[in-house]
Design a protein around this motif. Structure first.
Motif, short mmCIF file in Angstrom:
data_model
loop_
_atom_site.label_atom_id
_atom_site.label_comp_id
_atom_site.label_asym_id
_atom_site.label_seq_id
_atom_site.Cartn_x
_atom_site.Cartn_y
_atom_site.Cartn_z
N SER A 145 0.84 -1.20 0.00
CA SER A 145 0.00 0.00 0.00
C SER A 145 0.87 1.25 0.00
O SER A 145 0.60 2.23 -0.71
N ALA A 149 0.92 4.01 -2.82
CA ALA A 149 0.61 5.42 -2.55
C ALA A 149 1.77 6.29 -3.02
O ALA A 149 1.57 7.32 -3.68
N PHE A 152 1.97 6.41 -6.95
CA PHE A 152 0.91 7.13 -7.65
C PHE A 152 0.83 8.58 -7.23
O PHE A 152 0.51 9.44 -8.05
N ILE A 153 1.15 8.85 -5.98
CA ILE A 153 1.11 10.27 -5.58
C ILE A 153 2.23 11.02 -6.27
O ILE A 153 2.06 12.15 -6.72
N ALA A 156 1.17 11.55 -9.76
CA ALA A 156 0.11 12.58 -9.81
C ALA A 156 0.72 13.97 -9.63
O ALA A 156 0.29 14.94 -10.25
N PRO A 201 -12.20 5.42 -9.51
CA PRO A 201 -11.19 5.37 -8.44
C PRO A 201 -11.18 4.02 -7.73
O PRO A 201 -10.12 3.46 -7.47
N LEU A 204 -9.68 1.37 -10.16
CA LEU A 204 -8.24 1.59 -10.33
C LEU A 204 -7.49 1.13 -9.09
O LEU A 204 -6.46 0.46 -9.18
N THR A 205 -8.02 1.48 -7.93
CA THR A 205 -7.37 1.10 -6.68
C THR A 205 -7.36 -0.42 -6.55
O THR A 205 -6.35 -1.02 -6.17
N PHE A 241 -16.18 -5.68 -1.07
CA PHE A 241 -16.25 -4.29 -1.54
C PHE A 241 -16.95 -4.23 -2.89
O PHE A 241 -17.79 -3.35 -3.13
N ILE B 19 -9.45 0.84 2.25
CA ILE B 19 -10.27 2.05 2.30
C ILE B 19 -9.38 3.30 2.40
O ILE B 19 -9.60 4.29 1.70
N LEU B 21 -6.32 3.57 1.43
CA LEU B 21 -5.65 3.73 0.14
C LEU B 21 -6.61 4.33 -0.89
O LEU B 21 -6.24 5.23 -1.65
N LEU B 22 -7.83 3.83 -0.89
CA LEU B 22 -8.83 4.33 -1.84
C LEU B 22 -9.06 5.82 -1.63
O LEU B 22 -9.06 6.60 -2.60
N ILE B 24 -7.09 8.02 -0.07
CA ILE B 24 -5.89 8.82 -0.35
C ILE B 24 -5.65 8.91 -1.85
O ILE B 24 -5.45 9.99 -2.41
N LEU B 25 -5.70 7.74 -2.50
CA LEU B 25 -5.40 7.74 -3.93
C LEU B 25 -6.45 8.51 -4.72
O LEU B 25 -6.13 9.19 -5.69
N TYR B 28 -5.47 12.23 -4.00
CA TYR B 28 -4.13 12.72 -4.35
C TYR B 28 -3.53 12.09 -5.60
O TYR B 28 -2.49 12.53 -6.07
N ALA B 29 -4.16 11.03 -6.10
CA ALA B 29 -3.57 10.41 -7.29
C ALA B 29 -4.54 10.36 -8.47
O ALA B 29 -4.28 10.93 -9.51
N TRP B 30 -5.66 9.68 -8.26
CA TRP B 30 -6.54 9.47 -9.43
C TRP B 30 -7.09 10.77 -9.95
O TRP B 30 -7.17 10.97 -11.15
#
Lengths: 359, 164
Positions: A145, A149, A152-153, A156, A201, A204-205, A241, B19, B21-22, B24-25, B28-30
């Motif tokens: 994770s 993060a 990808f951050i 981004a 989102p 993708l995650t 989920f 969750i 990660l979802l 945050i991403l 800040y990312a997607w």
């Protein structure tokens, strides 16, 4: 990327400090190599992160591993301690009136003597406490994770800084086609255009989470090698989920299809309703089993092929064994990507079936 | 079956990290990545449309130019034809005029020649007359030198003359 370097450095720096050596006498008359036990140990979870084992100059076997925090909620008390306190199962840890015992990589509640009760099928009868420990799998997942993060951050940030119009470079080049593929050919192809952004989102995650965990599981040494994405708990959670994403946002049409299927006589409807209702659960169930089985099977095959050397106790079989396991290993890299793709695709498909206005 | 039993701890940690990660991403990312990609796509789409428009405009302009050139060519051809016709007309006119003038001049010359010839004839006639007279005078002078001759001539003439 500097952060990643720092992290690796940090790990390398702390490992010798945290690692503990547990020497034990090497048995001269080694018992027959237990393949099943070894494989089950490898694909299962553990409370410490094994790094390396070797036999030292005095003929003692030394296991070097990274102890991980054990978090137990028992009788209203939260207990946090390092797994090294179990001393590999030899020591009991007090928790309220009971004692915690590490037995075959599971924590049980026992009495002060650490007695383990079995039933007829040799299953442990001792109760288990509520266990939220950072196990090997959890540590591996957290690492995945974190990597996810960071990657990808940082990408981004580059997008935000350089704008969308500049020519992509570096990590962007690797990420962008995958993101575009997921957006257009997985999600865009299954879900209505106006709802794509809502689920993108999540999907993708899901994709990258599964992929990163798969890849980390394939690294054969510390800090990889855990079998998180091949663990049923992991796949179950993700499937749940998807189940929620499917059913919480289901359209009126979707629910009508389940509760009162149109275009069928009433007596057929009475048969269809339970089938449709079961279908709600079989879809994520299939997702859960598919990912679990594929990843676990990959680990088992690679380990089995390597085990041939030790079963036959011959070094001459090693080239063949290593070659075969290398082939399967390469295949597993493909499977790691493929299973992430399939999970994402099917999730998108199920969500699409539920939320699209027409089908 | 140990590996088929879900572990609550793992479920908890998976849920928590997924969750987190979802969230945050997503933020800040997607969001930035997808926005940047969208911006780029729209830009490309817009540029393509723009290029298409420009192409269409160029095509139209070429069409107009072709039409204009066609018109110009036609006009030029018309002008040339007109000029040619005019030229021929002028030449024809000039030729006619010249012919006329030439005829007139020929006529005039002929008249003059005629007149001059007549004058000359008259002149010659006068001269001849004069010369005849002189000759006659000379002849007479010679003939009438002697008396007898004079007499014979007078007689001859007298014989010739019929007084009746």
């Amino acid at each position: 990327m500097r952060a990643l370097k720092n992290l690796v450095f940090l790990l390398l720096f702390f490992v010798p400090v945290l690692a503990f050596a547990a020497p034990e006498e090497t048995k001269e008359d080694a018992p027959e190599f237990d393949v099943t036990g070894m494989i089950m140990h490898h694909i299962g979870d553990a409370y410490d992160f094994h790094i390396i084992s070797f036999t030292n100059g005095r003929g003692e076997k030394v296991h070097v591993s990274l102890p991980l925090p054990v978090i137990i909620w028992h009788e209203g008390h939260l207990q946090i301690f390092m797994s090294s306190r179990f001393q590999g199962g030899a020591a009991l840890v007090a928790a309220g009136d009971d004692y915690l015992k590490l037995y075959h990589e599971k924590v049980y509640l026992t009495d002060a003597e650490g007695t383990i009760y079995y039933d007829d099928a040799h299953q442990v009868l001792n109760p288990k406490p509520l266990n939220l420990s950072i196990t090997k799998n959890v540590a591996s997942m957290l690492l995945a994770s974190l990597l996810l993060a960071m990657v990808f951050i940082s990408v981004a940030r580059v997008y935000a800084k350089r704008g969308g119009l500049s020519v992509p470079k570096g990590l962007q080049l690797a990420i962008e086609p995958v993101v575009l593929y997921i957006r257009d050919d997985i999600v865009g192809a299954q879900i209505d255009k106006d709802k794509v952004n809502k689920f993108l989102p999540f999907l993708l995650t899901v994709f990258f989470f599964i992929w990163f965990n798969n890849m980390l599981g394939l690294i054969p040494f510390f800090p990889g090698g855990a079998n998180m994405s091949g663990n049923i708990s992991f796949t179950l959670t993700l499937a749940v989920f998807t189940f929620f994403a499917t059913n919480l946002f289901g359209s009126r049409h979707y629910w009508k299809e389940i509760l009162w299927p149109p275009g069928a006589p009433v007596y057929v409807k009475l048969f269809l309703i339970p089938i449709e209702f079961i279908g709600m659960f079989t879809k994520p169930f299939a997702l859960m089993l598919r990912l679990f089985a594929n990843i676990t099977a990959g680990h088992i095959i690679v380990l089995s092929l390597t085990s041939i050397i030790f079963v036959l106790q011959s070094i001459y079989v090693a080239p063949l064994s290593v070659l075969l396991s290398l082939m399967i290993f390469s295949l597993e890299f493909l499977v790691a990507l493929l299973q992430a793709y399939i999970f994402t695709l099917l999730s998108a498909l199920f969500i699409g079936l539920a939320v699209n206005e027409h089908h | 079956m140990g590996i088929l039993t879900p572990d609550p701890g793992l479920v908890f940690w998976t849920s928590l990290s997924f969750i987190t990660l979802l969230l945050i991403l997503r933020k800040y990312a997607w969001k930035p990545i997808l926005r940047a990609l969208k911006v780029r796509e729209e830009y490309i789409e817009f540029s393509l449309k723009d290029a298409e428009q420009a192409k269409e405009e160029i095509r139209k302009m070429a069409e107009t130019r072709k039409q204009m050139m066609n018109a110009a060519r036609l006009e030029r051809e018309g002008l040339i034809r007109e000029a040619r016709e005019l030229k021929e007309e002028i030449i024809e006119e000039a030729r006619a005029a010249a012919k006329l003038e030439a005829a007139r001049m020929v006529e005039k010359a002929r008249e003059q020649i005629d007149r001059e010839r007549k004058e000359a004839v008259a002149n010659i006639r006068q001269q001849v007359g004069l010369m005849s007279l002189e000759i006659a005078e000379k002849i007479l002078k010679e003939e009438l030198v002697s008396e007898e001759k004079q007499q014979s001539v007078i007689e001859k003439y007298l014989q010739q003359v019929d007084f009746n």
